[in-house]
Enzyme design. Structure first.
Site, PDB file in Angstrom:
ATOM      1  N   PRO A  13       0.805  -1.165   0.074  1.00  0.00           N
ATOM      2  CA  PRO A  13       0.206  -0.081  -0.020  1.00  0.00           C
ATOM      3  C   PRO A  13       0.632   1.168   0.134  1.00  0.00           C
ATOM      4  O   PRO A  13       1.750   1.333   0.662  1.00  0.00           O
ATOM      5  CB  PRO A  13      -0.933  -0.285   1.432  1.00  0.00           C
ATOM      6  CG  PRO A  13      -0.092  -1.156   2.199  1.00  0.00           C
ATOM      7  CD  PRO A  13       0.407  -2.186   1.188  1.00  0.00           C
ATOM      8  N   ASN A  14       0.290   2.365  -0.881  1.00  0.00           N
ATOM      9  CA  ASN A  14       0.924   3.551  -0.876  1.00  0.00           C
ATOM     10  C   ASN A  14       2.209   3.475  -1.600  1.00  0.00           C
ATOM     11  O   ASN A  14       2.598   4.823  -2.058  1.00  0.00           O
ATOM     12  CB  ASN A  14       0.914   4.233   0.630  1.00  0.00           C
ATOM     13  CG  ASN A  14      -0.211   4.511   1.006  1.00  0.00           C
ATOM     14  OD1 ASN A  14      -1.152   5.044   0.332  1.00  0.00           O
ATOM     15  ND2 ASN A  14      -0.340   4.033   2.531  1.00  0.00           N
ATOM     16  N   ARG A  21       5.214  12.283  -3.445  1.00  0.00           N
ATOM     17  CA  ARG A  21       4.955  12.706  -2.315  1.00  0.00           C
ATOM     18  C   ARG A  21       6.024  12.425  -1.333  1.00  0.00           C
ATOM     19  O   ARG A  21       6.749  11.245  -1.552  1.00  0.00           O
ATOM     20  CB  ARG A  21       3.536  12.210  -1.352  1.00  0.00           C
ATOM     21  CG  ARG A  21       2.351  12.545  -2.081  1.00  0.00           C
ATOM     22  CD  ARG A  21       1.785  13.825  -1.565  1.00  0.00           C
ATOM     23  NE  ARG A  21       0.865  14.456  -2.604  1.00  0.00           N
ATOM     24  CZ  ARG A  21      -0.590  14.060  -3.158  1.00  0.00           C
ATOM     25  NH1 ARG A  21      -0.833  13.008  -2.500  1.00  0.00           N
ATOM     26  NH2 ARG A  21      -0.905  14.544  -3.985  1.00  0.00           N
ATOM     27  N   TYR A  26      11.020   9.094   0.968  1.00  0.00           N
ATOM     28  CA  TYR A  26      11.112   7.796  -0.012  1.00  0.00           C
ATOM     29  C   TYR A  26      11.914   8.251  -1.162  1.00  0.00           C
ATOM     30  O   TYR A  26      11.685   7.204  -1.992  1.00  0.00           O
ATOM     31  CB  TYR A  26       9.550   7.279  -0.080  1.00  0.00           C
ATOM     32  CG  TYR A  26       8.987   6.803   1.222  1.00  0.00           C
ATOM     33  CD1 TYR A  26       9.525   5.623   1.788  1.00  0.00           C
ATOM     34  CD2 TYR A  26       7.899   7.645   1.728  1.00  0.00           C
ATOM     35  CE1 TYR A  26       8.978   5.179   3.063  1.00  0.00           C
ATOM     36  CE2 TYR A  26       7.398   7.157   2.910  1.00  0.00           C
ATOM     37  CZ  TYR A  26       7.718   5.834   3.365  1.00  0.00           C
ATOM     38  OH  TYR A  26       7.130   5.469   4.687  1.00  0.00           O
ATOM     39  N   ASN A  77       7.998  -5.660  -1.037  1.00  0.00           N
ATOM     40  CA  ASN A  77       8.265  -4.363   0.029  1.00  0.00           C
ATOM     41  C   ASN A  77       6.511  -4.378   0.467  1.00  0.00           C
ATOM     42  O   ASN A  77       5.893  -3.833  -0.441  1.00  0.00           O
ATOM     43  CB  ASN A  77       8.522  -3.115  -0.548  1.00  0.00           C
ATOM     44  CG  ASN A  77       8.560  -2.050   0.396  1.00  0.00           C
ATOM     45  OD1 ASN A  77       7.905  -2.106   1.190  1.00  0.00           O
ATOM     46  ND2 ASN A  77       9.008  -0.833   0.007  1.00  0.00           N
ATOM     47  N   ALA A  80       3.037  -0.755   4.590  1.00  0.00           N
ATOM     48  CA  ALA A  80       2.660  -0.903   6.169  1.00  0.00           C
ATOM     49  C   ALA A  80       2.172  -2.467   6.678  1.00  0.00           C
ATOM     50  O   ALA A  80       2.124  -2.486   7.803  1.00  0.00           O
ATOM     51  CB  ALA A  80       1.561   0.344   6.268  1.00  0.00           C
ATOM     52  N   GLU A 101      12.807  -9.508   1.603  1.00  0.00           N
ATOM     53  CA  GLU A 101      11.855  -8.275   2.056  1.00  0.00           C
ATOM     54  C   GLU A 101      12.833  -7.101   1.916  1.00  0.00           C
ATOM     55  O   GLU A 101      13.946  -6.917   2.345  1.00  0.00           O
ATOM     56  CB  GLU A 101      11.680  -8.410   3.560  1.00  0.00           C
ATOM     57  CG  GLU A 101      10.744  -7.184   4.252  1.00  0.00           C
ATOM     58  CD  GLU A 101      10.603  -7.566   5.689  1.00  0.00           C
ATOM     59  OE1 GLU A 101      11.057  -8.439   6.205  1.00  0.00           O
ATOM     60  OE2 GLU A 101      10.240  -6.882   6.340  1.00  0.00           O
ATOM     61  N   HIS A 103      12.796  -2.710   2.352  1.00  0.00           N
ATOM     62  CA  HIS A 103      12.165  -1.241   2.513  1.00  0.00           C
ATOM     63  C   HIS A 103      12.985  -0.234   1.889  1.00  0.00           C
ATOM     64  O   HIS A 103      14.363  -0.362   2.166  1.00  0.00           O
ATOM     65  CB  HIS A 103      12.148  -1.269   4.157  1.00  0.00           C
ATOM     66  CG  HIS A 103      11.267  -2.362   4.663  1.00  0.00           C
ATOM     67  ND1 HIS A 103       9.731  -2.176   4.329  1.00  0.00           N
ATOM     68  CD2 HIS A 103      11.446  -3.375   5.383  1.00  0.00           C
ATOM     69  CE1 HIS A 103       9.162  -3.416   4.827  1.00  0.00           C
ATOM     70  NE2 HIS A 103      10.189  -4.157   5.460  1.00  0.00           N
ATOM     71  N   ARG A 110      13.259   4.550  12.317  1.00  0.00           N
ATOM     72  CA  ARG A 110      11.900   5.317  12.599  1.00  0.00           C
ATOM     73  C   ARG A 110      10.985   4.952  13.920  1.00  0.00           C
ATOM     74  O   ARG A 110      11.481   4.568  14.749  1.00  0.00           O
ATOM     75  CB  ARG A 110      11.349   5.007  11.036  1.00  0.00           C
ATOM     76  CG  ARG A 110      12.137   5.434   9.844  1.00  0.00           C
ATOM     77  CD  ARG A 110      11.353   5.115   8.604  1.00  0.00           C
ATOM     78  NE  ARG A 110      10.263   6.224   8.482  1.00  0.00           N
ATOM     79  CZ  ARG A 110       9.199   5.882   7.670  1.00  0.00           C
ATOM     80  NH1 ARG A 110       9.376   4.947   6.612  1.00  0.00           N
ATOM     81  NH2 ARG A 110       8.478   6.876   7.649  1.00  0.00           N
TER      82      ARG A 110
HETATM   83  O1  CA2 Z   1      10.401   2.167   3.843  1.00  0.00           O
HETATM   84  C1  CA2 Z   1       9.852   1.286   3.239  1.00  0.00           C
HETATM   85  O2  CA2 Z   1       9.788   0.820   1.991  1.00  0.00           O
HETATM   86  C2  CA2 Z   1       8.238   1.118   3.946  1.00  0.00           C
HETATM   87  O3  CA2 Z   1       7.956  -0.141   3.439  1.00  0.00           O
HETATM   88  C3  CA2 Z   1       7.316   2.291   3.235  1.00  0.00           C
HETATM   89  C4  CA2 Z   1       5.855   1.841   3.924  1.00  0.00           C
HETATM   90  C5  CA2 Z   1       5.904   2.095   5.490  1.00  0.00           C
HETATM   91  O4  CA2 Z   1       4.705   1.916   5.935  1.00  0.00           O
HETATM   92  C6  CA2 Z   1       6.939   1.132   6.170  1.00  0.00           C
HETATM   93  O5  CA2 Z   1       6.858   1.134   7.467  1.00  0.00           O
HETATM   94  C7  CA2 Z   1       8.380   1.211   5.207  1.00  0.00           C
HETATM   95  C8  CA2 Z   1       5.095   3.105   3.474  1.00  0.00           C
HETATM   96  C9  CA2 Z   1       4.974   3.346   1.887  1.00  0.00           C
HETATM   97  C10 CA2 Z   1       4.327   4.795   1.538  1.00  0.00           C
HETATM   98  O6  CA2 Z   1       5.035   5.338   0.434  1.00  0.00           O
HETATM   99  C11 CA2 Z   1       4.787   6.473   0.330  1.00  0.00           C
HETATM  100  C12 CA2 Z   1       5.394   7.024  -0.745  1.00  0.00           C
HETATM  101  C13 CA2 Z   1       5.142   8.319  -1.256  1.00  0.00           C
HETATM  102  C14 CA2 Z   1       4.387   9.085  -0.731  1.00  0.00           C
HETATM  103  C15 CA2 Z   1       3.889   8.700   0.571  1.00  0.00           C
HETATM  104  C16 CA2 Z   1       3.744   7.233   1.046  1.00  0.00           C
END
Ligand code: CA2
Length: 152
Positions: A13-14, A21, A26, A77, A80, A101, A103, A110
């Site tokens: 997700p996301n 964003r 990221y 990946n 969340a 896996e 990230h 974090r």
């Molecule tokens: O660091 C990572 O790759 C995560 O898997 C990213 C997840 C986060 O919940 C994990 O704790 C770590 C979140 C991805 C959200 O991606 C976005 C990208 C651009 C703007 C907003 C969110």
């Protein structure tokens, strides 16, 4: 000649928002660019890479289940869902494929709620904090397992 091993690259997700964003956390690379880099690097490493992203836990579970018998390994990946999903944990445990896996961020640097990963308990290896390079290193690790003659 041996068949080219298939590798599934899954994003949760996301991650479809990458590059659009929160570049400070990221980075500026989009998901499309990451997927293109995975396919290109996969080719160089002798892997046939297929990429999927979903904001839905069940869809990720279905792709993991379908990998059984069709793919040689998984890069995931889980976003969340890393920190919440027993369903993804169980699916990965059931398919018994080498799984890396990844990230983008270093989840251990974090918030404390990101420190627990259910996926790590069933992953072959974990890469965190190296940005896009993490996906490419994950493919290299799988290539060395699936094509033992592979060199970086
Ligand atoms: O660091 C990572 O790759 C995560 O898997 C990213 C997840 C986060 O919940 C994990 O704790 C770590 C979140 C991805 C959200 O991606 C976005 C990208 C651009 C703007 C907003 C969110």
């Amino acid at each position: 000649m041996a068949a080219t091993p298939k590798v599934l690259v899954l994003n949760g997700p996301n991650l479809n928002m990458l590059g659009l964003r929160e570049p400070a956390v990221y980075g500026r690379t989009t998901l499309k660019e990451i997927e293109e880099a995975c396919v290109a690097d996969g080719k160089r490493l002798g892997l046939a890479v297929t990429c999927h992203q979903s904001n839905h836990e069940g869809e990720l579970v279905t792709w993991i289940q379908q990998a059984r018998g069709t793919a040689g390994g998984i890069v995931i990946n889980p976003g969340a869902y890393t920190h919440t999903s027993i369903a993804i944990h169980d699916a990965l445990a059931a398919v018994e494929l080498p799984t890396i896996e990844v990230h983008l961020s270093n989840i251990h640097k974090r918030e404390s709620f990101r420190h627990l990963s259910y996926v790590s308990k069933v992953a072959t290896g974990v890469i965190a904090g190296l940005g896009v390079q993490g996906y490419l290193l994950a493919l290299l690790a799988l290539a060395e397992r699936l094509n033992p003659t592979t060199e970086a």
